[in-house]
Design an enzyme around this catalytic site. Structure first.
Site, PDB file in Angstrom:
ATOM      1  N   ASP A   1       0.801  -1.215   0.000  1.00 28.84           N
ATOM      2  CA  ASP A   1       0.000   0.000   0.000  1.00 28.84           C
ATOM      3  C   ASP A   1       0.836   1.269   0.000  1.00 28.84           C
ATOM      4  OD1 ASP A   1      -0.701  -1.116   3.257  1.00 28.84           O
ATOM      5  OD2 ASP A   1       0.781   0.388   2.758  1.00 28.84           O
ATOM      6  N   CYS A   2       2.133   1.163  -0.200  1.00 25.05           N
ATOM      7  CA  CYS A   2       2.912   2.403  -0.242  1.00 25.05           C
ATOM      8  C   CYS A   2       4.191   2.189  -1.035  1.00 25.05           C
ATOM      9  CB  CYS A   2       3.237   2.886   1.172  1.00 25.05           C
ATOM     10  SG  CYS A   2       4.376   1.803   2.040  1.00 25.05           S
TER      11      CYS A   2
ATOM     12  N   CYS B   1      10.837   9.803   9.871  1.00 25.40           N
ATOM     13  CA  CYS B   1      10.429   8.745   8.947  1.00 25.40           C
ATOM     14  C   CYS B   1       9.746   9.349   7.721  1.00 25.40           C
ATOM     15  CB  CYS B   1       9.475   7.781   9.644  1.00 25.40           C
ATOM     16  SG  CYS B   1       8.676   6.663   8.490  1.00 25.40           S
TER      17      CYS B   1
ATOM     18  N   CYS C   1       7.681   8.128   5.520  1.00 26.80           N
ATOM     19  CA  CYS C   1       6.492   7.445   4.977  1.00 26.80           C
ATOM     20  C   CYS C   1       5.428   8.420   4.488  1.00 26.80           C
ATOM     21  CB  CYS C   1       5.893   6.507   6.019  1.00 26.80           C
ATOM     22  SG  CYS C   1       6.873   5.027   6.275  1.00 26.80           S
TER      23      CYS C   1
ATOM     24  N   ASP D   1     -10.932  18.892 -32.543  1.00 26.10           N
ATOM     25  CA  ASP D   1     -11.442  18.493 -33.840  1.00 26.10           C
ATOM     26  C   ASP D   1     -12.935  18.794 -33.878  1.00 26.10           C
ATOM     27  OD1 ASP D   1     -11.413  17.265 -36.370  1.00 26.10           O
ATOM     28  OD2 ASP D   1     -12.109  15.378 -35.517  1.00 26.10           O
TER      29      ASP D   1
ATOM     30  N   ASP E   1     -10.485  12.179 -32.484  1.00 33.39           N
ATOM     31  CA  ASP E   1     -11.062  10.841 -32.419  1.00 33.39           C
ATOM     32  C   ASP E   1     -10.018   9.748 -32.237  1.00 33.39           C
ATOM     33  OD1 ASP E   1      -9.883  10.585 -34.880  1.00 33.39           O
ATOM     34  OD2 ASP E   1     -11.755  10.641 -36.015  1.00 33.39           O
TER      35      ASP E   1
END
Length: 744
Positions: free
Chosen positions: A2-3, A396, A398, A440, A637
């Site tokens: 998760d990190c 830290c 994190c 476009d 497109d």
């Protein structure tokens, strides 16, 4: 996972293995892709990942696979798949270019691992996970130690030491493994040093509390990160598990994932559509809100497409399947977002580089705080060592490291849930900086198909003109014929059968109804047979000046009426252009259509036109705008606009969600709304604002606690809250983007 810290540990460990080439760790998908030579045993790679504390799944078998994906990856005969288990649509593209290289995927999922979190899985409540059980055990041991300390004070120190060991031993073991495999400056290492140091200076109770708070903070972080992952994976649950297949004159229920392209399925009223397909028979209101966010159901009939996961309203439909389960709209969205999340934004790459120097610097600062005052100024060793240990926890990285990827992941997921697909953080970041949108016309600002705009009666009534024209066009697939037939169906006029109907090459169609000879063709072709009056000629010229194609209907030798058609702007085109202008983005129409038509459409939309352009001309205009200092988004497109899309700072494919569109451009507006371009810009700016907030939270809390620690106001346990608390706040703040992706 998760990190980014988790990914870095696995990456460093695998790259140190002999025979391993490229390593790609995907945090959003929870997978690891490894290029290696023949000397590497995949099971050994899995063991190394497991040693770091991650649970590895999909090691039962090795089989060949033909991967599919929307981004045009090349696939070669040496691809292998480790039987990994993915949610529907989470198929990853693999390719390599040299003979004996192999690529294997492992799925690193929820185990007691390096950060150390156990929340990769969203299955089951958190308190049943290994991480949850460890946190509960550590908390119970801490309560017991407090009780023992009150009852038997002389052994209280040892009780708190034991309570600390319950949580710290797994953390310390992973710190040592991570150091052995190439990541010495991990949060686990900082945590271990701080806890052991606190015990040495006699702060055992605080050390035990810090370890417990660390585990609690990491668990909370995991819950928040898990929600981010679940938000995009939750899309896969929109597709029903079963489908009603028509086979040999009867209907049978089969797993939706086994549906083959070309199969005919029955979708009953109230059922979810199990696959992308085309309606063969029936008509119904389709609720596309689960996929597109549309608040109003769309009426769809034979020949129109339906998406997997949408809800059939009031009519039974027979649908021909046009895409297998792994290639349906939702599967492609999930796959695209996962791959996009692996593409780092410039800000994220900067934070990653910064953190490599930041963590060692924190260790140096902590050491200096611990030893300089006692050595140079005779201060108390225990007090300053205590402060140095607290600084290790404060420092830290994190929260800082996750500040950007958490916001990018949430932004990409929020966009995908609204049909705004972006290929990576770099694209998401750039979108917010665009100053010019070059759009476009056909299929982008307009719907890409003509509609009847005017029916001018002359010798016959308006209903008769439309009825007779539709009779001649019945059975034709020409776009103008389709427009007339659609208008007749809308108006509810009768369409009589036409005798001797046929086409006159380059001029029009002929036939007869009720014995009256009819001809529907261009004004020029009609003028060869019947002289047009000055009034009729002026009418036709006026309609042409409005960018409309004109057909004249002859009944016998008299002009019965005039029908004008034009490719009309999308319903939200004007609103979308105004939203871009409010966002500070200038707009320009670039089209290959003729100048008269382009000018007429542009006048109604309030946009400057550039017409009669070849593809290379559109690319040249993009280069010209960039040379004038603009950051340019080109919207088209995805096929004939390819040169312009490639040259622009951001190329955006419009509508359809086709593989070609997704492969050509950097981003795609899946549902063809011009307003969605402004929403994409707003989402980018919201995301970048969120990142700035996250970085402020991460560094601001650290700065506050750094000062208060040195002044002696706060100690170890507030220091750990400065880290884990900041991480949770940063992740939770990023999650706010999931609810804000549609604002303009």
């Amino acid at each position: 996972m998760d990190c980014a810290s988790c990914a870095a540990k696995i990456d460093a460990a695998l790259r140190r293995s002999p025979g391993v080439g490229e390593v790609n760790v995907s945090v959003p998908a929870g997978t690891v892709t490894v290029d290696h030579d023949d000397t590497v045993v995949p099971a050994a790679l899995a063991k190394r990942i497991s040693t770091l504390g991650y649970k590895v799944t999909g090691q039962e078998s090795v089989g060949s696979q033909e991967p599919v994906g929307p981004l045009g990856a090349q696939h070669h005969e040496h691809d292998h798949d480790h039987g990994r288990e993915h949610a529907p649509g989470c198929c990853h593209d693999h390719h390599h270019d040299h003979g004996h290289k192999h690529r294997h995927d492992e799925q690193a999922s929820a185990g007691l691992h390096g950060h150390p979190h156990d929340h990769g899985s969203s299955e089951g409540p958190w308190w049943k996970s290994r991480r949850g059980l460890l946190t509960i055990a550590c908390g119970a041991a801490l309560v017991a130690a407090y009780g023992v300390g009150r009852l038997v004070p002389e052994i209280g120190h040892w009780a708190f030491l034991a309570a600390m060991a319950v949580g710290l031993v797994p953390v310390a073991r992973r710190a040592l493994v991570a150091a052995r495999f190439g990541t010495p400056f991990s949060i686990e290492m900082l945590m271990t040093i701080a806890a052991v140091g606190a015990v040495i200076i006699g702060a055992t109770e605080e050390a035990a509390m810090v370890v417990f708070l660390f585990l609690v903070g990491e668990l909370l972080e995991g819950v928040a990160a898990g929600r981010a992952r679940a938000s995009i994976q939750g899309l896969t649950k929109l597709v029903p598990k079963t489908a009603l297949l028509e086979r040999d004159g009867r209907t049978e229920e089969i797993p939706a994932e086994t549906l083959a392209v070309g199969s005919i399925i029955l979708v009953r009223p109230g059922d979810r559509v199990p696959a992308d397909g085309e309606i063969v028979s029936g008509a119904s209101a389709i609720d596309e809100a689960p996929v597109t966010g549309e608040s109003v159901p769309k009426r769809k009939r034979e020949g129109e497409t339906v998406f997997a996961g949408t809800i059939n309203g009031d009519g039974a439909l027979r649908v021909r399947v046009t895409a297998a389960a792994q290639d349906n709209t939702i599967a492609r969205i999930v796959r695209l977002v996962e791959e996009a999340q692996e593409s780092k934004a410039p800000t994220e790459r900067f934070i990653d580089r910064f953190s490599r120097y930041y963590t060692p610097a924190v260790l140096v600062v902590g050491a200096l705080v611990a030893v300089v005052p006692p050595l140079l100024f005779g201060a108390a060793w225990s007090a300053w060592i205590y402060k140095g240990l607290a600084i290790l926890l404060i420092g830290c990285p994190c929260a800082l490291v996750i500040s950007t990827p958490a916001a990018i992941a949430a932004g990409l997921a929020a966009g995908a849930r609204r049909g705004l697909l972006m290929k990576g953080g770099a694209v998401l970041e750039t979108l917010g900086t665009i100053t010019m949108a070059a759009l476009d016309k056909t299929g982008t600002l307009t719907e890409g198909k003509p509609k009847v705009t005017d029916i001018v009666p002359v010798a016959r009534s308006e209903r008769e003109v439309l009825s007779l024209a539709a009779a001649l066009e019945t059975g034709s697939s020409h776009p103008l014929a389709a427009a007339i037939l659609a208008k007749a169906a809308e108006a509810g006029v009768p369409v009589p059968p036409a005798a001797n109907a046929g086409a006159v090459g380059g001029k029009g169609v002929t036939g007869s109804v009720g014995g009256v000879a009819l001809f529907l063709g261009s004004p020029k072709a009609v003028a060869e047979t019947v002289a047009l009056t000055a009034e009729q000629t002026a009418l036709i010229t006026g309609l042409n000046d409005e960018g409309k194609s004109v057909s004249v209907l002859l009944a016998g030798d008299r002009v019965a009426g005039v029908i004008a058609m034009r490719d009309e702007p999308r319903p939200d085109a004007k609103e979308g252009l105004e939203a871009l202008k409010r966002a500070g983005v200038d707009t320009l129409m670039v089209t290959g259509d003729n100048r008269r038509t382009a000018t007429a459409i542009a006048a109604g939309l309030g946009i400057e036109p550039r017409a009669d352009l070849l593809p290379q001309d559109k690319q040249a205009i993009v280069r010209e705008l960039q040379a004038n200092g603009h950051v340019v988004a080109k919207i088209g497109d995805g096929i004939n606009d390819a040169p312009g899309l490639a040259a622009a700072d951001v190329g955006i494919a419009m509508g359809g969600g086709t593989d070609v569109a997704l492969e050509t451009a950097d981003a795609a507006v899946l549902h063809g709304r011009v307003l969605d371009i402004a929403r994409m810009v707003r989402l980018s700016r919201d995301t970048m604002g969120n990142i700035r907030q996250n970085i402020t939270i991460a560094l601001g809390l650290k700065a506050v606690f750094l000062v208060t620690t040195i002044l002696g106001i706060t100690g170890l346990w507030p220091a750990i809250l400065a880290d884990t608390g900041a991480t949770v706040l940063v992740t939770a703040n990023a999650m706010r983007l999931l609810a804000a992706g549609g604002r303009t």
